[in-house]
Design a protein around this motif. Structure first.
Motif, mmCIF file in Angstrom:
data_model
loop_
_atom_site.group_PDB
_atom_site.id
_atom_site.type_symbol
_atom_site.label_atom_id
_atom_site.label_comp_id
_atom_site.label_asym_id
_atom_site.label_seq_id
_atom_site.Cartn_x
_atom_site.Cartn_y
_atom_site.Cartn_z
ATOM 1 N N PHE A 85 0.837 -1.202 0.000
ATOM 2 C CA PHE A 85 0.000 0.000 0.000
ATOM 3 C C PHE A 85 0.874 1.254 0.000
ATOM 4 N N ASN A 86 1.819 1.296 0.920
ATOM 5 C CA ASN A 86 2.661 2.480 1.045
ATOM 6 C C ASN A 86 3.469 2.743 -0.215
ATOM 7 N N ALA A 87 4.002 1.650 -0.795
ATOM 8 C CA ALA A 87 4.828 1.831 -1.988
ATOM 9 C C ALA A 87 4.003 2.463 -3.108
ATOM 10 N N ILE A 88 2.798 1.981 -3.290
ATOM 11 C CA ILE A 88 1.949 2.501 -4.367
ATOM 12 C C ILE A 88 1.511 3.929 -4.069
ATOM 13 N N TYR A 89 1.110 4.111 -2.845
ATOM 14 C CA TYR A 89 0.622 5.423 -2.431
ATOM 15 C C TYR A 89 1.725 6.479 -2.546
ATOM 16 N N ASP A 90 2.910 6.127 -2.041
ATOM 17 C CA ASP A 90 4.015 7.085 -2.046
ATOM 18 C C ASP A 90 4.455 7.440 -3.460
ATOM 19 N N ALA A 91 4.231 6.516 -4.385
ATOM 20 C CA ALA A 91 4.597 6.806 -5.772
ATOM 21 C C ALA A 91 3.509 7.631 -6.457
ATOM 22 N N GLY A 92 2.485 7.982 -5.716
ATOM 23 C CA GLY A 92 1.415 8.802 -6.295
ATOM 24 C C GLY A 92 0.435 8.000 -7.126
ATOM 25 N N ASN A 93 0.457 6.681 -6.947
ATOM 26 C CA ASN A 93 -0.458 5.843 -7.714
ATOM 27 C C ASN A 93 -1.735 5.524 -6.918
ATOM 28 N N GLN A 94 -2.689 4.934 -7.622
ATOM 29 C CA GLN A 94 -4.037 4.816 -7.051
ATOM 30 C C GLN A 94 -4.328 3.411 -6.514
#
Ligand code: ADP
Ligand code: MG
Length: 438
Positions: free
Chosen positions: A223-232
């Motif tokens: 979750f964090n990896a995706i979120y931090d990359a600005g992805n949905q």
């Protein structure tokens, strides 16, 4: 009508006279005649329990009914639906990409009403400005209300708008399963690569992460990896994060930090609109009166509304009529309404009935005890949960406080011992009859 159907109709009539109504409903009426192939009559059933009952208990009765109907002998060839190529749920409902997306679900074929407009509009917004507005979007609500439909529609629309970006649809159960495999096969790096590098991650039914600490830990980092990359990220669940027991606080926190949107059962007007949309491409026309009749009688969820339409169409096909009368609709719905009690059957009902049947104190099947007098009925209960309810292995495991591989091997064991064991087949028949009375 072709030959197999004529023969089968006559077999049904004969069998109905021969055996109890419950047995007939459970074991015989659920059989689909497929084809005549040389000396064989091919029948299809939902699962291995039905198959075993047919071949161990009803074979000779069926064969003689067939002989009466056809005027010659045939051998029975019973296939299990899920094992026939091209009839799995996924194959049945359209094409599947490696992304897990199914083209069958779109925003265009989703009917919007007061019960789901927030979920619909936020889902659509996510495809327009992914990663920005509602992240994560968390859709929650009861079964059959369109959560998977919306989640898939997001994926399909996203793919259409941004063909070069990566979308991945998965379920929390698949995520768990793949993680367990990755750990076992020491392929964690591939696993992380797969999940953490997507532009849009869609995870269905996250309520099943409950109780799974290792998976929650991994999911937290995904979750964090995706979120931090600005992805949905978009998630669905049958309930709010705050109402899901056995989720860590930090997972609950992540799930709740975007937007929580609910889906509710459709109201009368929406049910009418849904019914109209489901029949618009059908060959048959439905009078307003019939649509209203269905909308009045099936209120639970959209899945049941779809089931009602399918039943009516099937009846119209059987009766070879192109006008659908209210009598026909009533007849078709009677079937559905009579199978509705099935909805009350849960894993815990199965556990209760199996405990009663084996004269065990209540709750003994979910204890850790391994003595044979408990382990055996426990296997039976797991088997029934799988075959009668079609529950997933992880779900069953949860109820029995066991992991999914334990459940899988129990189910396999019972399946195996059922082959040719008429006594066990009879016990199971009794049990299923008891369970269905709930
Ligand atoms: P859930 O995931 O909430 O259990 P699904 O998304 O699987 O429910 O929906 C069950 C069935 O009902 C699917 O075939 C879906 O396409 C259909 N459905 C649900 N909501 C709608 C809707 N608003 N309009 C059209 N079809 C719907
Ligand atoms: Mg779903």
């Amino acid at each position: 009508m072709n030959e197999i159907n004529e023969i089968w109709d006559s077999v049904l009539a004969q069998m109905a006279e021969e055996i109890s109504a419950v047995s007939f409903e459970t074991w015989i009426k659920t059989v689909e005649p497929v084809e005549i192939k040389g000396n064989e009559i091919v029948l299809s059933v939902k699962n291995s329990l039905n198959k075993n009952m047919l071949v161990t208990k009803f074979r000779s009765m069926l064969e003689s009914c067939i002989e009466m109907a056809a005027g010659r002998t045939y051998e029975l060839n019973v296939t299990v639906e899920a094992e026939l190529p091209g009839t799995s749920a996924a194959a049945d409902s359209g094409e599947e990409f490696a992304s897990g997306l199914n083209e069958r679900y779109s925003f265009d074929n989703f009917v919007v009403g007061g019960n789901n407009d927030l979920a619909y509009s936020t889902a659509l917004a996510v495809t327009e400005t992914p990663g920005r507005k509602y992240n994560p979007l968390f859709l929650y609500g009861g079964s059959g209300l369109g959560k998977t439909h919306l989640l898939q529609a997001i994926g399909n629309k996203f793919h259409e708008l941004y063909p070069n970006k990566k979308v991945l649809y998965t379920t929390s159960e698949k995520f768990t399963y793949e993680l367990v495999n990755a750990i076992r096969e020491k392929s964690n790096r591939e696993f992380r690569n797969k999940y953490r590098t997507v532009d849009l991650l869609l995870v269905d039914d996250v309520q099943f992460l409950a109780n799974k600490e290792v998976t929650q830990e991994e999911f937290f980092h995904t979750f964090n990896a995706i979120y931090d990359a600005g992805n949905q990220i978009v998630l669905t669940s049958d309930r709010l994060p705050s109402e899901t027991p056995h989720l860590t606080d930090r997972i609950k926190g992540r799930f709740s930090m975007g937007l929580l949107a609910d889906v509710q059962p459709p109201d009368y007007e929406t049910r009418i609109a849904i019914l109209k949309s489901k029949i618009e491409n059908e060959y048959f026309t439905f009078d307003e009166e019939i649509i209203e009749y269905v909308a009045n009688n099936i209120r639970s969820n959209v899945r049941d509304l779809e089931g009602a339409v399918k039943r009516i169409l099937a009846y119209a096909g059987i009766e070879r009529t192109n006008t659908i009368s209210i009598e026909l609709a009533q007849k078709a719905l009677k079937e559905i309404i009579s199978t509705l009690p099935k909805r009350n059957i849960t894993i815990s009902v199965i556990i209760d009935e199996v405990e009663k049947y084996y004269h065990l104190p209540s709750g003994s099947l979910v204890t850790k005890k391994r003595s044979n007098d408990i382990a055996y009925p426990r296997h039976i209960a797991m088997y029934l949960a799988r075959e009668v309810l079609d529950e997933s292995y992880p779900r069953i495991g949860e109820e029995f406080n066991r992991d999914h591989s334990t459940v899988m091997s129990a189910v396999k064991k019972v399946r195996k011992s059922l082959q040719g064991d008429k006594e066990l087949a009879e016990k199971l028949e009794d049990l299923v009859n008891n369970i269905r009375k709930n």
